[in-house]
Motif scaffolding. Structure first.
Motif, PDB file in Angstrom:
ATOM      1  N   MET A 135      28.439 -28.659 -30.057  1.00 32.74           N
ATOM      2  CA  MET A 135      27.387 -28.438 -29.061  1.00 32.74           C
ATOM      3  C   MET A 135      26.712 -27.088 -29.272  1.00 32.74           C
ATOM      4  SD  MET A 135      29.438 -29.777 -25.673  1.00 32.74           S
ATOM      5  CE  MET A 135      28.313 -28.945 -24.542  1.00 32.74           C
ATOM      6  N   THR A 136      27.510 -26.054 -29.517  1.00 29.26           N
ATOM      7  CA  THR A 136      26.969 -24.707 -29.684  1.00 29.26           C
ATOM      8  C   THR A 136      26.106 -24.609 -30.932  1.00 29.26           C
ATOM      9  OG1 THR A 136      28.967 -23.835 -28.619  1.00 29.26           O
ATOM     10  CG2 THR A 136      27.578 -22.266 -29.791  1.00 29.26           C
ATOM     11  N   PHE A 137      26.576 -25.180 -32.040  1.00 29.42           N
ATOM     12  CA  PHE A 137      25.803 -25.140 -33.281  1.00 29.42           C
ATOM     13  C   PHE A 137      24.504 -25.933 -33.172  1.00 29.42           C
ATOM     14  CE2 PHE A 137      29.965 -24.576 -35.857  1.00 29.42           C
ATOM     15  CZ  PHE A 137      29.970 -23.228 -35.531  1.00 29.42           C
ATOM     16  N   LEU A 138      24.578 -27.098 -32.527  1.00 30.09           N
ATOM     17  CA  LEU A 138      23.369 -27.904 -32.340  1.00 30.09           C
ATOM     18  C   LEU A 138      22.362 -27.164 -31.456  1.00 30.09           C
ATOM     19  CD1 LEU A 138      25.061 -31.385 -31.897  1.00 30.09           C
ATOM     20  CD2 LEU A 138      23.487 -30.758 -33.730  1.00 30.09           C
ATOM     21  N   ALA A 139      22.874 -26.479 -30.423  1.00 26.11           N
ATOM     22  CA  ALA A 139      22.005 -25.688 -29.557  1.00 26.11           C
ATOM     23  C   ALA A 139      21.363 -24.544 -30.334  1.00 26.11           C
ATOM     24  CB  ALA A 139      22.795 -25.142 -28.377  1.00 26.11           C
ATOM     25  N   MET A 140      22.122 -23.916 -31.223  1.00 29.58           N
ATOM     26  CA  MET A 140      21.604 -22.823 -32.027  1.00 29.58           C
ATOM     27  C   MET A 140      20.443 -23.290 -32.906  1.00 29.58           C
ATOM     28  SD  MET A 140      23.722 -20.250 -34.514  1.00 29.58           S
ATOM     29  CE  MET A 140      24.190 -21.564 -35.651  1.00 29.58           C
ATOM     30  N   GLN A 141      20.567 -24.499 -33.453  1.00 29.87           N
ATOM     31  CA  GLN A 141      19.473 -25.064 -34.250  1.00 29.87           C
ATOM     32  C   GLN A 141      18.201 -25.203 -33.409  1.00 29.87           C
ATOM     33  OE1 GLN A 141      20.669 -24.617 -37.501  1.00 29.87           O
ATOM     34  NE2 GLN A 141      19.523 -26.481 -37.858  1.00 29.87           N
ATOM     35  N   LYS A 142      18.367 -25.668 -32.189  1.00 30.49           N
ATOM     36  CA  LYS A 142      17.219 -25.852 -31.300  1.00 30.49           C
ATOM     37  C   LYS A 142      16.609 -24.508 -30.902  1.00 30.49           C
ATOM     38  CE  LYS A 142      19.285 -30.016 -29.159  1.00 30.49           C
ATOM     39  NZ  LYS A 142      20.569 -30.081 -29.870  1.00 30.49           N
ATOM     40  N   LEU A 143      17.462 -23.509 -30.690  1.00 26.84           N
ATOM     41  CA  LEU A 143      16.994 -22.202 -30.225  1.00 26.84           C
ATOM     42  C   LEU A 143      16.209 -21.447 -31.287  1.00 26.84           C
ATOM     43  CD1 LEU A 143      20.166 -21.088 -28.231  1.00 26.84           C
ATOM     44  CD2 LEU A 143      17.908 -21.567 -27.276  1.00 26.84           C
ATOM     45  N   GLN A 144      16.312 -21.850 -32.538  1.00 28.69           N
ATOM     46  CA  GLN A 144      15.520 -21.210 -33.590  1.00 28.69           C
ATOM     47  C   GLN A 144      14.036 -21.475 -33.413  1.00 28.69           C
ATOM     48  OE1 GLN A 144      17.282 -21.199 -37.760  1.00 28.69           O
ATOM     49  NE2 GLN A 144      18.516 -22.787 -36.813  1.00 28.69           N
ATOM     50  N   ASP A 145      13.714 -22.604 -32.814  1.00 24.33           N
ATOM     51  CA  ASP A 145      12.309 -22.961 -32.578  1.00 24.33           C
ATOM     52  C   ASP A 145      12.256 -23.815 -31.311  1.00 24.33           C
ATOM     53  OD1 ASP A 145       9.638 -23.620 -32.628  1.00 24.33           O
ATOM     54  OD2 ASP A 145       9.756 -24.865 -34.432  1.00 24.33           O
ATOM     55  N   VAL A 146      12.321 -23.143 -30.172  1.00 25.43           N
ATOM     56  CA  VAL A 146      12.366 -23.856 -28.897  1.00 25.43           C
ATOM     57  C   VAL A 146      11.099 -24.679 -28.682  1.00 25.43           C
ATOM     58  CG1 VAL A 146      12.516 -23.597 -26.390  1.00 25.43           C
ATOM     59  CG2 VAL A 146      13.907 -22.147 -27.872  1.00 25.43           C
ATOM     60  N   GLU A 147       9.959 -24.124 -29.063  1.00 26.09           N
ATOM     61  CA  GLU A 147       8.697 -24.840 -28.873  1.00 26.09           C
ATOM     62  C   GLU A 147       8.650 -26.106 -29.721  1.00 26.09           C
ATOM     63  OE1 GLU A 147       4.976 -25.605 -27.213  1.00 26.09           O
ATOM     64  OE2 GLU A 147       6.537 -24.163 -26.647  1.00 26.09           O
ATOM     65  N   GLY A 148       9.083 -25.984 -30.977  1.00 31.25           N
ATOM     66  CA  GLY A 148       9.109 -27.155 -31.852  1.00 31.25           C
ATOM     67  C   GLY A 148      10.076 -28.206 -31.350  1.00 31.25           C
ATOM     68  N   PHE A 149      11.244 -27.768 -30.873  1.00 34.45           N
ATOM     69  CA  PHE A 149      12.212 -28.710 -30.296  1.00 34.45           C
ATOM     70  C   PHE A 149      11.623 -29.426 -29.089  1.00 34.45           C
ATOM     71  CE2 PHE A 149      15.055 -29.122 -26.625  1.00 34.45           C
ATOM     72  CZ  PHE A 149      15.841 -30.183 -27.053  1.00 34.45           C
ATOM     73  N   SER A 150      10.988 -28.664 -28.187  1.00 36.39           N
ATOM     74  CA  SER A 150      10.482 -29.266 -26.952  1.00 36.39           C
ATOM     75  C   SER A 150       9.426 -30.325 -27.232  1.00 36.39           C
ATOM     76  CB  SER A 150       9.917 -28.181 -26.024  1.00 36.39           C
ATOM     77  OG  SER A 150       8.763 -27.588 -26.578  1.00 36.39           O
ATOM     78  N   LEU A 151       8.606 -30.104 -28.262  1.00 43.73           N
ATOM     79  CA  LEU A 151       7.569 -31.089 -28.603  1.00 43.73           C
ATOM     80  C   LEU A 151       8.192 -32.408 -29.048  1.00 43.73           C
ATOM     81  CD1 LEU A 151       5.016 -28.803 -30.474  1.00 43.73           C
ATOM     82  CD2 LEU A 151       4.710 -29.878 -28.243  1.00 43.73           C
ATOM     83  N   MET A 152       9.262 -32.331 -29.852  1.00 39.89           N
ATOM     84  CA  MET A 152       9.945 -33.549 -30.292  1.00 39.89           C
ATOM     85  C   MET A 152      10.709 -34.189 -29.138  1.00 39.89           C
ATOM     86  SD  MET A 152      11.409 -32.523 -34.062  1.00 39.89           S
ATOM     87  CE  MET A 152      11.903 -34.209 -34.403  1.00 39.89           C
ATOM     88  N   PHE A 153      11.332 -33.351 -28.314  1.00 41.93           N
ATOM     89  CA  PHE A 153      12.142 -33.817 -27.192  1.00 41.93           C
ATOM     90  C   PHE A 153      11.307 -34.598 -26.189  1.00 41.93           C
ATOM     91  CE2 PHE A 153      14.992 -32.678 -23.457  1.00 41.93           C
ATOM     92  CZ  PHE A 153      16.094 -33.372 -23.920  1.00 41.93           C
ATOM     93  N   LEU A 154      10.068 -34.162 -25.986  1.00 43.09           N
ATOM     94  CA  LEU A 154       9.176 -34.818 -25.022  1.00 43.09           C
ATOM     95  C   LEU A 154       8.768 -36.226 -25.449  1.00 43.09           C
ATOM     96  CD1 LEU A 154       6.938 -31.758 -24.103  1.00 43.09           C
ATOM     97  CD2 LEU A 154       8.313 -33.079 -22.489  1.00 43.09           C
ATOM     98  N   ASN A 155       9.033 -36.562 -26.706  1.00 42.54           N
ATOM     99  CA  ASN A 155       8.702 -37.905 -27.174  1.00 42.54           C
ATOM    100  C   ASN A 155       9.581 -38.974 -26.545  1.00 42.54           C
ATOM    101  OD1 ASN A 155       6.520 -37.598 -29.011  1.00 42.54           O
ATOM    102  ND2 ASN A 155       7.911 -36.679 -30.499  1.00 42.54           N
TER     103      ASN A 155
END
Length: 254
Positions: A135-155
């Motif tokens: 969970m922590t490592f996966l979160a770290m990947q997302k935190l590198q580019d929160v904006e990019g993650f959020s755009l994909m997540f909103l799909n």
């Protein structure tokens, strides 16, 4: 170009400038040597020399490799030539490599921690650490580019579509839950977070992939991911759900 009847000789033209040593040139040289070639190195020591070479050969990039006088191309072309990679037109646009790396390192760290604490690898705590570290490592990947993650997540995420701010809060919540569960601290806070975001994620993924049959990229390893939405993202969500249930239950039982 130098011609040689030997199959073990290759000419390599690469940039070797005072302010730039081409990394692809170094990788090409190393790859050729591993393949048993004697490399005849032709360093291009200035921008002018490089531009003149590219114009003469009708190419747009360096390095360039020639085997028996025939141009093979750059580093990627070499990998295809030696059968290491498939041709570009045959390559898949999906990859599980980031997820495999994350889960593998998390598993090894969990086993290492178990050995350090209990002098054995096979412990219940090792399984818990595996999930919390993942969970922590996966979160770290997302935190590198929160904006990019959020755009994909909103799909696909149902809650994020109703409350957009959730798409930026999610990686912070996942990191907090993972870190606290790794430490075994504030479980009364970490468990509800993991249970909530895991449950919403599982329902959202099930709806998007298994009910609607949509083909999407998973935001589980951050923005720009090439991991397809489905099994991996569902596994991530279900792991959080299980940890959210198990950790407080264990405290009650023990």
């Amino acid at each position: 170009m130098t011609k040689d009847s030997s199959k073990t000789t290759a000419d390599l033209y690469r940039m070797v400038m005072p302010d730039h040593l081409c990394p692809f040139g170094l990788k090409s040289k190393a790859l050729l040597e591993r393949q048993g070639f004697e490399v005849i190195d032709h360093p291009l020591r200035s921008r002018e020399e490089t531009d003149a070479f590219m114009e003469d050969q009708g190419v747009e990039t360096t390095p360039q490799t020639f085997i028996n006088g025939e141009r093979v191309g750059g580093y990627d072309d070499l990998r295809v030539h030696f059968g290491i990679d498939p041709p570009k037109e045959e390559r898949s646009d999906t990859s599980y490599t980031p997820v495999i790396a994350i889960f593998s390192v998390a598993a090894l760290l969990a086993l290492a921690l178990s050995w350090h604490q209990y002098q054995t690898f096979l412990t219940l705590r090792a399984a818990e650490w595996f999930v919390s570290l993942s969970m922590t490592f996966l979160a770290m990947q997302k935190l590198q580019d929160v904006e990019g993650f959020s755009l994909m997540f909103l799909n696909y995420d149902l809650l994020a579509r109703r409350w957009v701010r959730y798409s930026t809060l999610y990686p912070f919540a996942e990191a907090a839950a993972g870190i606290l569960m790794t430490a075994g601290a504030l479980i009364w806070l970490a468990s509800p977070i993991a249970l909530f975001i895991g449950s919403v994620g599982a329902v959202s993924i099930a709806k998007a992939v298994y009910l609607e049959g949509r083909s999407l990229k998973c935001a589980c390893v951050g923005g720009g991911s090439s991991v397809p939405l489905g099994f991996v993202s569902m596994t991530e969500s279900l792991m959080m759900v299980l940890m959210g249930i198990w950790m407080p239950l264990k405290m009650l039982l023990l």
